[in-house]
Design a protein around this motif. Structure first.
Motif, PDB file in Angstrom:
ATOM      1  N   PRO A 173       0.821  -1.211   0.000  1.00 61.03           N
ATOM      2  CA  PRO A 173       0.000   0.000   0.000  1.00 61.03           C
ATOM      3  C   PRO A 173       0.858   1.265   0.000  1.00 61.03           C
ATOM      4  O   PRO A 173       1.904   1.315   0.646  1.00 61.03           O
ATOM      5  CB  PRO A 173      -0.810  -0.115   1.294  1.00 61.03           C
ATOM      6  CG  PRO A 173      -0.020  -1.010   2.176  1.00 61.03           C
ATOM      7  CD  PRO A 173       0.729  -1.940   1.277  1.00 61.03           C
ATOM      8  N   THR A 174       0.402   2.263  -0.723  1.00 62.36           N
ATOM      9  CA  THR A 174       1.176   3.496  -0.871  1.00 62.36           C
ATOM     10  C   THR A 174       0.513   4.715  -0.244  1.00 62.36           C
ATOM     11  O   THR A 174       1.186   5.702  -0.002  1.00 62.36           O
ATOM     12  CB  THR A 174       1.417   3.794  -2.366  1.00 62.36           C
ATOM     13  OG1 THR A 174       0.146   3.858  -3.028  1.00 62.36           O
ATOM     14  CG2 THR A 174       2.275   2.705  -2.999  1.00 62.36           C
ATOM     15  N   GLU A 175      -0.781   4.638   0.002  1.00 63.41           N
ATOM     16  CA  GLU A 175      -1.491   5.790   0.551  1.00 63.41           C
ATOM     17  C   GLU A 175      -2.339   5.390   1.752  1.00 63.41           C
ATOM     18  O   GLU A 175      -2.919   4.313   1.781  1.00 63.41           O
ATOM     19  CB  GLU A 175      -2.414   6.394  -0.509  1.00 63.41           C
ATOM     20  CG  GLU A 175      -1.669   6.969  -1.695  1.00 63.41           C
ATOM     21  CD  GLU A 175      -2.619   7.562  -2.728  1.00 63.41           C
ATOM     22  OE1 GLU A 175      -3.799   7.809  -2.398  1.00 63.41           O
ATOM     23  OE2 GLU A 175      -2.173   7.781  -3.865  1.00 63.41           O
ATOM     24  N   VAL A 176      -2.396   6.296   2.719  1.00 59.08           N
ATOM     25  CA  VAL A 176      -3.236   6.102   3.894  1.00 59.08           C
ATOM     26  C   VAL A 176      -4.694   6.076   3.446  1.00 59.08           C
ATOM     27  O   VAL A 176      -5.095   6.838   2.562  1.00 59.08           O
ATOM     28  CB  VAL A 176      -3.005   7.248   4.909  1.00 59.08           C
ATOM     29  CG1 VAL A 176      -4.022   7.210   6.036  1.00 59.08           C
ATOM     30  CG2 VAL A 176      -1.590   7.184   5.456  1.00 59.08           C
ATOM     31  N   GLY A 177      -5.483   5.176   4.037  1.00 60.81           N
ATOM     32  CA  GLY A 177      -6.895   5.121   3.687  1.00 60.81           C
ATOM     33  C   GLY A 177      -7.587   3.898   4.245  1.00 60.81           C
ATOM     34  O   GLY A 177      -6.982   3.063   4.920  1.00 60.81           O
ATOM     35  N   GLN A 178      -8.860   3.814   3.956  1.00 58.66           N
ATOM     36  CA  GLN A 178      -9.702   2.713   4.414  1.00 58.66           C
ATOM     37  C   GLN A 178     -10.304   2.044   3.181  1.00 58.66           C
ATOM     38  O   GLN A 178     -10.779   2.729   2.273  1.00 58.66           O
ATOM     39  CB  GLN A 178     -10.802   3.293   5.305  1.00 58.66           C
ATOM     40  CG  GLN A 178     -11.721   2.296   5.915  1.00 58.66           C
ATOM     41  CD  GLN A 178     -12.714   2.972   6.858  1.00 58.66           C
ATOM     42  OE1 GLN A 178     -12.385   3.936   7.544  1.00 58.66           O
ATOM     43  NE2 GLN A 178     -13.930   2.469   6.879  1.00 58.66           N
ATOM     44  N   HIS A 179     -10.270   0.708   3.144  1.00 61.57           N
ATOM     45  CA  HIS A 179     -10.708  -0.022   1.966  1.00 61.57           C
ATOM     46  C   HIS A 179     -11.534  -1.244   2.371  1.00 61.57           C
ATOM     47  O   HIS A 179     -11.281  -1.850   3.412  1.00 61.57           O
ATOM     48  CB  HIS A 179      -9.495  -0.482   1.146  1.00 61.57           C
ATOM     49  CG  HIS A 179      -8.549   0.621   0.846  1.00 61.57           C
ATOM     50  ND1 HIS A 179      -8.694   1.467  -0.230  1.00 61.57           N
ATOM     51  CD2 HIS A 179      -7.440   1.046   1.505  1.00 61.57           C
ATOM     52  CE1 HIS A 179      -7.718   2.352  -0.234  1.00 61.57           C
ATOM     53  NE2 HIS A 179      -6.944   2.119   0.806  1.00 61.57           N
ATOM     54  N   ASP A 180     -12.473  -1.598   1.520  1.00 62.31           N
ATOM     55  CA  ASP A 180     -13.327  -2.758   1.778  1.00 62.31           C
ATOM     56  C   ASP A 180     -12.579  -4.057   1.491  1.00 62.31           C
ATOM     57  O   ASP A 180     -11.837  -4.157   0.521  1.00 62.31           O
ATOM     58  CB  ASP A 180     -14.575  -2.718   0.902  1.00 62.31           C
ATOM     59  CG  ASP A 180     -15.520  -1.587   1.274  1.00 62.31           C
ATOM     60  OD1 ASP A 180     -15.518  -1.184   2.457  1.00 62.31           O
ATOM     61  OD2 ASP A 180     -16.248  -1.117   0.386  1.00 62.31           O
ATOM     62  N   ILE A 181     -12.809  -5.031   2.343  1.00 55.86           N
ATOM     63  CA  ILE A 181     -12.380  -6.411   2.116  1.00 55.86           C
ATOM     64  C   ILE A 181     -13.668  -7.206   1.969  1.00 55.86           C
ATOM     65  O   ILE A 181     -14.621  -7.015   2.733  1.00 55.86           O
ATOM     66  CB  ILE A 181     -11.572  -6.959   3.313  1.00 55.86           C
ATOM     67  CG1 ILE A 181     -10.293  -6.162   3.515  1.00 55.86           C
ATOM     68  CG2 ILE A 181     -11.274  -8.447   3.124  1.00 55.86           C
ATOM     69  CD1 ILE A 181      -9.553  -6.503   4.801  1.00 55.86           C
TER      70      ILE A 181
END
Length: 143
Positions: free
Chosen positions: A111-119
């Motif tokens: 990962p390269t950017e801070v953030g929130q993602h769905d799994i």
């Protein structure tokens, strides 16, 4: 070819062959990058079961339904299932790998950017399949 061009047919054949060689080389390079996990990648054990994901980091830290990782690091997922076939997916990072009972499949990402993602689970795995979701939290490095 069509008969309307003044170019000899061998030029068209040469262009097609060159294009096929280029496409093949690009596909080989993409496969090589996907298959070669960086040596310093942190291993995270991912387990799918009806109807949630659990994660175990190298240091023994366990998480259920959410996964915390840091930017600037590579992670190798060792994916398995306790019951039926599942499919581990982090859409935003194009991570997709089957979770199969009795088998460990691997995939990696960085990962390269801070953030929130769905799994999510992308394989129908039973009645409450729709609820088999989690959240990936990508955070700044802690040290």
């Amino acid at each position: 070819m069509s008969g309307h061009s003044s170019w000899p047919e061998w030029i068209y054949v040469g262009v097609v062959i060159a294009l096929m060689v280029w496409v093949g080389a690009e596909a080989w390079e993409a496969e090589r990058l996907v298959d070669h996990v960086p040596e310093d990648a942190e291993v995270i054990k991912v387990t799918g079961q009806q109807w949630f994901w659990s994660f175990e980091h190298e240091d023994g830290t366990k998480e259920i339904g959410e996964l915390h990782v840091e930017t600037g690091k590579a992670y190798k997922f060792e994916i398995q299932s306790k019951d039926v076939n599942h499919s581990f997916n982090i859409h935003d990072y194009v991570v997709l790998m089957d979770a199969v009972p009795g088998r460990i499949n691997t995939v990696w990402f960085a990962p390269t950017e801070v953030g929130q993602h769905d799994i999510q689970c992308r394989e129908y795995c039973g009645l409450i399949h729709y609820n088999m979701r989690g959240t990936l939290y990508v955070e700044e490095p802690s040290s």
